[in-house]
Design a protein around this motif. Structure first.
Motif, PDB file in Angstrom:
ATOM      1  N   ILE A  38       0.884  -1.173   0.000  1.00  0.00           N
ATOM      2  CA  ILE A  38       0.000   0.000   0.000  1.00  0.00           C
ATOM      3  C   ILE A  38       0.911   1.209   0.000  1.00  0.00           C
ATOM      4  N   VAL A  39       0.694   2.092  -0.953  1.00  0.00           N
ATOM      5  CA  VAL A  39       1.609   3.233  -1.088  1.00  0.00           C
ATOM      6  C   VAL A  39       0.841   4.535  -0.948  1.00  0.00           C
ATOM      7  N   LYS A  40       1.400   5.414  -0.160  1.00  0.00           N
ATOM      8  CA  LYS A  40       0.855   6.772  -0.068  1.00  0.00           C
ATOM      9  C   LYS A  40       1.722   7.639  -0.979  1.00  0.00           C
ATOM     10  N   PHE A  41       1.105   8.227  -1.978  1.00  0.00           N
ATOM     11  CA  PHE A  41       1.865   9.007  -2.950  1.00  0.00           C
ATOM     12  C   PHE A  41       1.910  10.479  -2.560  1.00  0.00           C
ATOM     13  N   MET A  42       2.810  11.165  -3.234  1.00  0.00           N
ATOM     14  CA  MET A  42       3.001  12.580  -2.919  1.00  0.00           C
ATOM     15  C   MET A  42       1.760  13.414  -3.160  1.00  0.00           C
ATOM     16  N   ASN A  43       0.910  12.964  -4.075  1.00  0.00           N
ATOM     17  CA  ASN A  43      -0.324  13.723  -4.316  1.00  0.00           C
ATOM     18  C   ASN A  43      -1.425  13.300  -3.355  1.00  0.00           C
ATOM     19  N   ASN A  44      -1.017  12.564  -2.296  1.00  0.00           N
ATOM     20  CA  ASN A  44      -1.939  12.126  -1.244  1.00  0.00           C
ATOM     21  C   ASN A  44      -2.803  10.940  -1.603  1.00  0.00           C
ATOM     22  N   GLU A  45      -2.672  10.429  -2.791  1.00  0.00           N
ATOM     23  CA  GLU A  45      -3.460   9.247  -3.116  1.00  0.00           C
ATOM     24  C   GLU A  45      -2.864   8.030  -2.432  1.00  0.00           C
ATOM     25  N   ILE A  46      -3.755   7.168  -1.975  1.00  0.00           N
ATOM     26  CA  ILE A  46      -3.293   5.910  -1.373  1.00  0.00           C
ATOM     27  C   ILE A  46      -3.720   4.793  -2.307  1.00  0.00           C
ATOM     28  N   GLU A  47      -2.805   3.968  -2.653  1.00  0.00           N
ATOM     29  CA  GLU A  47      -3.118   2.967  -3.660  1.00  0.00           C
ATOM     30  C   GLU A  47      -2.527   1.622  -3.255  1.00  0.00           C
ATOM     31  N   VAL A  48      -3.340   0.593  -3.373  1.00  0.00           N
ATOM     32  CA  VAL A  48      -2.799  -0.764  -3.234  1.00  0.00           C
ATOM     33  C   VAL A  48      -2.242  -1.111  -4.617  1.00  0.00           C
ATOM     34  N   ILE A  49      -0.962  -1.387  -4.671  1.00  0.00           N
ATOM     35  CA  ILE A  49      -0.342  -1.560  -5.987  1.00  0.00           C
ATOM     36  C   ILE A  49      -0.463  -3.014  -6.441  1.00  0.00           C
ATOM     37  N   LYS A  50      -1.118  -3.174  -7.558  1.00  0.00           N
ATOM     38  CA  LYS A  50      -1.360  -4.533  -8.065  1.00  0.00           C
ATOM     39  C   LYS A  50      -0.362  -4.873  -9.166  1.00  0.00           C
ATOM     40  N   PRO A  51      -0.175  -6.170  -9.397  1.00  0.00           N
ATOM     41  CA  PRO A  51       0.783  -6.557 -10.448  1.00  0.00           C
ATOM     42  C   PRO A  51       0.312  -6.097 -11.825  1.00  0.00           C
ATOM     43  N   GLU A  52       1.268  -5.844 -12.677  1.00  0.00           N
ATOM     44  CA  GLU A  52       0.977  -5.438 -14.055  1.00  0.00           C
ATOM     45  C   GLU A  52       1.565  -6.475 -15.008  1.00  0.00           C
ATOM     46  N   ASN A  53       1.007  -6.529 -16.193  1.00  0.00           N
ATOM     47  CA  ASN A  53       1.544  -7.445 -17.211  1.00  0.00           C
ATOM     48  C   ASN A  53       2.539  -6.727 -18.102  1.00  0.00           C
ATOM     49  N   TYR A  54       3.638  -7.383 -18.374  1.00  0.00           N
ATOM     50  CA  TYR A  54       4.637  -6.841 -19.303  1.00  0.00           C
ATOM     51  C   TYR A  54       4.954  -7.924 -20.320  1.00  0.00           C
ATOM     52  N   SER A  55       5.461  -7.511 -21.459  1.00  0.00           N
ATOM     53  CA  SER A  55       5.997  -8.523 -22.372  1.00  0.00           C
ATOM     54  C   SER A  55       7.113  -7.912 -23.190  1.00  0.00           C
ATOM     55  N   VAL A  56       8.086  -8.725 -23.530  1.00  0.00           N
ATOM     56  CA  VAL A  56       9.176  -8.240 -24.386  1.00  0.00           C
ATOM     57  C   VAL A  56       9.533  -9.299 -25.428  1.00  0.00           C
ATOM     58  N   PHE A  57      10.164  -8.835 -26.460  1.00  0.00           N
ATOM     59  CA  PHE A  57      10.671  -9.695 -27.524  1.00  0.00           C
ATOM     60  C   PHE A  57      11.952 -10.384 -27.109  1.00  0.00           C
ATOM     61  N   TYR A  58      12.182 -11.545 -27.641  1.00  0.00           N
ATOM     62  CA  TYR A  58      13.546 -12.040 -27.643  1.00  0.00           C
ATOM     63  C   TYR A  58      13.763 -12.788 -28.944  1.00  0.00           C
ATOM     64  N   ASP A  59      14.822 -13.615 -28.990  1.00  0.00           N
ATOM     65  CA  ASP A  59      15.210 -14.198 -30.277  1.00  0.00           C
ATOM     66  C   ASP A  59      14.012 -14.648 -31.103  1.00  0.00           C
ATOM     67  N   ASN A  60      14.191 -14.609 -32.380  1.00  0.00           N
ATOM     68  CA  ASN A  60      13.207 -15.099 -33.349  1.00  0.00           C
ATOM     69  C   ASN A  60      11.805 -14.562 -33.103  1.00  0.00           C
ATOM     70  N   ASN A  61      11.749 -13.359 -32.695  1.00  0.00           N
ATOM     71  CA  ASN A  61      10.447 -12.701 -32.496  1.00  0.00           C
ATOM     72  C   ASN A  61       9.575 -13.357 -31.445  1.00  0.00           C
ATOM     73  N   GLU A  62      10.139 -14.191 -30.622  1.00  0.00           N
ATOM     74  CA  GLU A  62       9.360 -14.775 -29.532  1.00  0.00           C
ATOM     75  C   GLU A  62       9.111 -13.682 -28.509  1.00  0.00           C
ATOM     76  N   ARG A  63       8.045 -13.880 -27.775  1.00  0.00           N
ATOM     77  CA  ARG A  63       7.793 -12.943 -26.680  1.00  0.00           C
ATOM     78  C   ARG A  63       7.805 -13.705 -25.378  1.00  0.00           C
ATOM     79  N   ILE A  64       8.198 -12.998 -24.334  1.00  0.00           N
ATOM     80  CA  ILE A  64       8.042 -13.582 -23.014  1.00  0.00           C
ATOM     81  C   ILE A  64       7.246 -12.607 -22.164  1.00  0.00           C
ATOM     82  N   TYR A  65       6.662 -13.131 -21.117  1.00  0.00           N
ATOM     83  CA  TYR A  65       5.680 -12.366 -20.360  1.00  0.00           C
ATOM     84  C   TYR A  65       6.078 -12.292 -18.896  1.00  0.00           C
ATOM     85  N   ARG A  66       5.822 -11.166 -18.336  1.00  0.00           N
ATOM     86  CA  ARG A  66       6.152 -10.970 -16.919  1.00  0.00           C
ATOM     87  C   ARG A  66       4.959 -10.357 -16.197  1.00  0.00           C
ATOM     88  N   VAL A  67       4.727 -10.825 -14.994  1.00  0.00           N
ATOM     89  CA  VAL A  67       3.718 -10.193 -14.133  1.00  0.00           C
ATOM     90  C   VAL A  67       4.465  -9.716 -12.892  1.00  0.00           C
TER      91      VAL A  67
END
Ligand SMILES: Nc1ncnc2c1ncn2[C@@H]1O[C@H](COP(=O)(O)OP(=O)(O)OP(=O)(O)O)[C@@H](O)[C@H]1O
Length: 884
Positions: free
Chosen positions: A565-594
């Motif tokens: 739980i983060v209190k930000f400088m603008n006073n907002e309080i937020e429970v930070i949830k995981p986000e999805n990411y993905s990137v390329f690697y060899d041969n145009n494959e993608r891998i995924y991160r949460v």
């Protein structure tokens, strides 16, 4: 309970039935000051200015204990119960903690920054200063790295109050405090002039904007406060220009940009004054595109202030920015626009777009009526330092200045209780320092481990493979700023590494105030606890409770058992949830991160500090790579005493951009009041219609008045399409309901205008595809016709596509339709297109190249690009199911 910051008494703390008070360690608390009335406990703390209250963890029982502690060891007055032992989490992978390690909901405020400070954070408007207070190295109660207010020791009192003031300083922005220069600018703005005001760092440009926005709103003028980067936007309490405009990263060509901008058409239409701060970081091409977007979207704009009747209001398409009043603020000697690599371009720097300053923009001269300099520097009171900085700013460096800076190599004395902010040019060094500061907090550590998967969404067990995936992510920092694992503790200063809402953006800083966990019972207790905190404003409590409820629902069944739980400088309080990411690697494959989109932020890079004022900073000028970078870092600091430069540096660290110095030189030579130049022209309406239908790039030609009805039609069409098919949520993230499979599962007919537009919308919003890059990439795949596959490509299901829209390789997209190609064909110009799109192009334009616009030397024969088709099909087949 005593609030040592403003010496106000807080007359009660609500504790639930089973809460007992442990006043172990309190020395000066007179008995009469603690009144237990039924279950309601009142602590009257008029006795001492530095009492600290913490809620301790009761993980083995459901009883919470409030302890009032002090640094002096005197016998407690009340001592009912010793706090039960804390369950220390030994499992370092506690992102996936086992059930037996479950902790009490009260943990939210246990093991965190001292309770009093947490409450202070929750209820107050605060400005979290960069830098950390001392005492992090101390154990026990001194590990309250935000406020350090638990010292009864008189000697420390001043320091601590000071440090609190530094950490929670709020500035009041008043018209009366403006100097003559600032007032002059304000009057110009209130009189409706389009203005650019500029001046060295610390001349009060952002300060003035704060006053300006208040004054504009007093007059009922609808203005939008924006800045070019998230961090600069936070600094002025605004949003990014990208967020205002609805253009995501802004790297797209004009047409997709225009279409994307319709998602924020209400902003565009209702805006009377558009303020853009830190304009040095706004790219010239984007400036032109925004200007054109404004003109096109505002054909039916609201009446601008100053016009009594709508009929009197001139045709917006003939006015710069469609009649929006433009207020630009910034200093071109500071950081220039960040070069915009095309996302996912796999580090091919040949694809990096050439950047320009916005004073190079075609529409610059017609957009700006007046340029006004600010000269009085507020930030540095010390004339000597201020002059030194002025010379560094313009590159007027000599040995004397270098020597003076070299004298700043001594460690800073922590007189005011603030640790210096640590500024490095590179992320690696920043991370090393942050790690060190985290270790200094003596609280329980929570580790967050990313969930990495390959394209088949396999859960990978093999450590070698895991390491391999992780190393790919670590090397793709542009696509994924979330690290494979990181630790957090309550009280850690953190920064978001992704935009999660329009106000919480990449770069937003805050403090971890606790962790939320999975158990419904714990959530109930937590909610009860928050409900009891009547000291927090009711509305804010409701918001928090709602958010905690949703987060509790969210993490049920999730692998992440704890969320910060983060209190930000603008006073907002937020429970930070995981986000999805993905990137390329060899041969145009993608891998995924949460992963949780946070990183530690005691130390930050120079780029994250533009616009900020610092009391003291430790700066390394090593590896400076950008014009104006050293000046930006040095000019953040108020005095030479607050500056420590570590490592060596030379003349080369103080590079300036010749184009910038020429720009300012020309200003000096010309009058402040600039003669207006004519507006750059927009596409002829008829051509625009065609282009929008065909997915062609839009170029400047003349507007024909008679066609304004057609313009309206296009805009209406586009609105409907966008409304139907693309929904931006508040986070500026895309919920593209109209995914690519709309067209491809059963429909090969891309000639349908609606479909074309739909496809464009999808692609434009999910990718920042630049035609040029498509072209480059397509080239790589030309003439490799190895496989023979004529069956239509089956594209991924709607739901999956939403999740992975942003991952489509750009060379899979047709340069005309901007859609994934089903039937890729190589045209005589060597580029690959979707067959139906290129045929339609030939029908309309004859035998000329869509990309080069040159006639073909040979006849217009199309050759199927089977290799590319196979690659697309392969990629489509490997699209993973939605991450659970
Ligand atoms: N008129 C004023 N009265 C009092 N303080 C001021 C005034 N104008 C600016 N300041 C103070 O001066 C400091 C620098 O102001 P500000 O950050 O607005 O400068 P800036 O020109 O935007 O700097 P930069 O270009 O580095 O972003 C801040 O601490 C601000 O509060």
């Amino acid at each position: 309970m005593y609030n040592s910051r403003n010496n106000k008494e807080i007359d009660y703390i609500n504790l639930s039935n089973n809460v007992e008070i442990d006043l172990d360690g309190v020395n000066t608390l007179p008995k009469s000051n603690v009144n237990s009335i039924n279950n309601h406990t009142t602590i009257n703390s008029s006795f001492t200015p530095s009492t600290n209250i913490t809620l301790n963890n009761l993980s083995t029982t459901t009883t919470a204990t409030t302890s009032i502690t002090s640094t002096t060891a005197t016998k407690p007055i009340v001592n009912h119960l010793k706090p039960p032992k804390r369950t220390i989490n030994n499992n370092k992978n506690d992102c996936f903690l086992s059930k037996k390690n479950k902790k009490s909901a009260i943990d939210l405020f246990d093991d965190v920054i001292p309770f009093e400070d947490a409450i202070e954070l929750l209820k107050s408007n605060f400005e979290l200063k960069y830098g950390i207070p001392p005492n992090n190295n101390n154990n026990n109660n001194n590990n309250n790295n935000n406020n350090n207010n638990n010292n009864n020791n008189n000697n420390n009192n001043n320091n601590n109050i000071n440090s609190k003031q530094q950490l929670f300083e709020t500035v009041e922005y008043k018209r009366e405090s403006l100097n003559k220069e600032q007032l002059d600018i304000l009057d110009n703005v209130l009189n409706g002039n389009n203005i650019f005001f500029t001046g060295p760092g610390g001349t009060g440009k952002s300060y003035l904007l704060h006053v300006m926005i208040k004054e504009l709103s007093k007059k009922g003028i609808r203005s939008f406060m924006t800045a070019t980067t998230g961090i600069a936007a936070l600094n002025i309490g605004g949003t990014t220009i990208h967020s205002f405009a609805g253009i995501r990263t802004g790297n797209q060509p004009f047409k997709p940009l225009l279409e994307a901008a319709y998602s924020k058409k209400n902003n565009w239409k209702s805006c009377e004054v558009l303020i853009i701060d830190e304009v040095s970081m706004l790219d010239g091409e984007l400036f032109d595109n925004l200007e054109r977007i404004a003109r096109l979207i505002r054909l039916k704009a609201n009446v601008k202030h100053g016009y009594k009747k709508k009929a009197d209001y001139p045709d917006p398409s003939k006015l710069p920015w469609g009649g929006i009043q433009i207020v630009l603020s910034g200093d071109f000697y500071q950081l220039p626009p960040v070069p915009s690599p095309i996302p996912d371009a796999r580090d091919d720097f040949s694809l990096v777009k050439k950047r320009t300053h916005c004073f190079d923009a075609e529409s610059w001269d017609s957009s700006i009526d007046i340029i006004v300099p600010l000269t009085q520097i507020f930030r540095q009171k010390d004339q000597y330092f201020s002059e030194m900085l002025s010379r560094i700013r313009v590159g007027n460096i000599d040995d004397k200045i270098l020597n003076e800076l070299r004298k700043c190599d001594k460690p800073l004395v922590n007189e005011n209780g603030i640790q210096p902010t640590i500024l490095y040019t590179t992320n690696n060094k920043v991370e090393e320092m942050n790690q060190k500061y985290l270790e200094d907090i003596k609280r329980e550590q929570f580790e967050f481990i990313a969930l990495d998967r390959n394209a088949n969404q396999e859960n990978i067990q093999d450590q070698k493979k895991i390491n391999h995936l992780q190393s790919i992510f670590e090397n793709s920092r542009k696509s994924c700023l979330a690290t494979s694992r990181f630790n957090l503790k309550s009280g850690a200063q953190v920064m978001l590494v992704r935009n999660i809402s329009s106000t919480l953006v990449n770069g937003s800083r805050g403090v971890v105030i606790g962790f939320i966990n999975q158990s419904p019972e714990e959530q109930t207790k937590l909610i009860q606890f928050i409900q009891d905190q009547t000291i927090i404003e009711a509305r804010q409590r409701e918001k928090m409770i709602e958010q905690f409820r949703l987060s509790a629902l969210y993490i049920r069944g999730q692998r992440h058992r704890y969320l910060p739980i983060v209190k930000f400088m603008n006073n907002e309080i937020e429970v930070i949830k995981p986000e999805n990411y993905s990137v390329f690697y060899d041969n145009n494959e993608r891998i995924y991160r949460v992963q949780i989109p946070l990183k530690l932020a005691w130390a930050v890079t120079f780029h994250k500090i533009q616009g900020v004022t610092l009391d003291c900073a430790q700066i390394s000028l090593n590896k400076v790579f950008e014009h104006g970078q050293s000046y930006v870092a040095l000019s953040r600091i108020k005095s030479l005493e607050g500056l420590q430069i570590i490592g060596d540096f030379s003349y080369s660290c103080f590079k300036i951009d010749k184009k910038v110095s020429d720009f300012y030189q020309n200003l000096n030579n010309s009058s402040k009041l600039k003669s207006k130049k004519s507006l750059p022209l927009i596409e002829d309406a008829q051509v625009l219609i065609e282009n929008l239908k065909n997915g062609n790039p839009i170029h400047s030609t003349n507007i024909n008045n008679n066609d304004s009805n057609n313009f309206n039609e296009i805009i209406k069409d586009n609105n409907n399409i966008i409304k139907d098919n693309i929904q931006y949520n508040d986070n500026n993230k895309i919920n593209s309901n109209n995914s690519i499979n709309n067209n491809n599962n059963n429909n090969n007919n891309n000639n349908n205008n609606n479909n074309n537009n739909n496809n464009n919308n999808n692609n434009n919003n999910n990718k920042n595809n630049n035609n040029k890059n498509n072209n480059n990439n397509n080239n790589n795949y030309n003439n490799n016709n190895s496989s023979n596959n004529n069956t239509p490509i089956q594209l991924p299901q709607k739901q999956e596509q939403q999740l992975f829209d942003s991952t489509i390789p750009i060379y899979f997209l047709c340069p005309i339709s901007q859609n994934i190609m089903e039937h890729p064909y190589v045209a005589p110009d060597g580029y690959t297109y979707e067959r139906s799109s290129i045929l339609e192009w030939f029908d309309k334009r004859g035998s000329i190249s869509f990309i080069t616009k040159k006639p073909f030397s040979t006849s217009a024969i199309l050759i199927p690009n089977r290799n590319l088709k196979a690659q697309i099909q392969d990629w489509v087949n490997r699209q993973p199911p939605q991450i659970k």
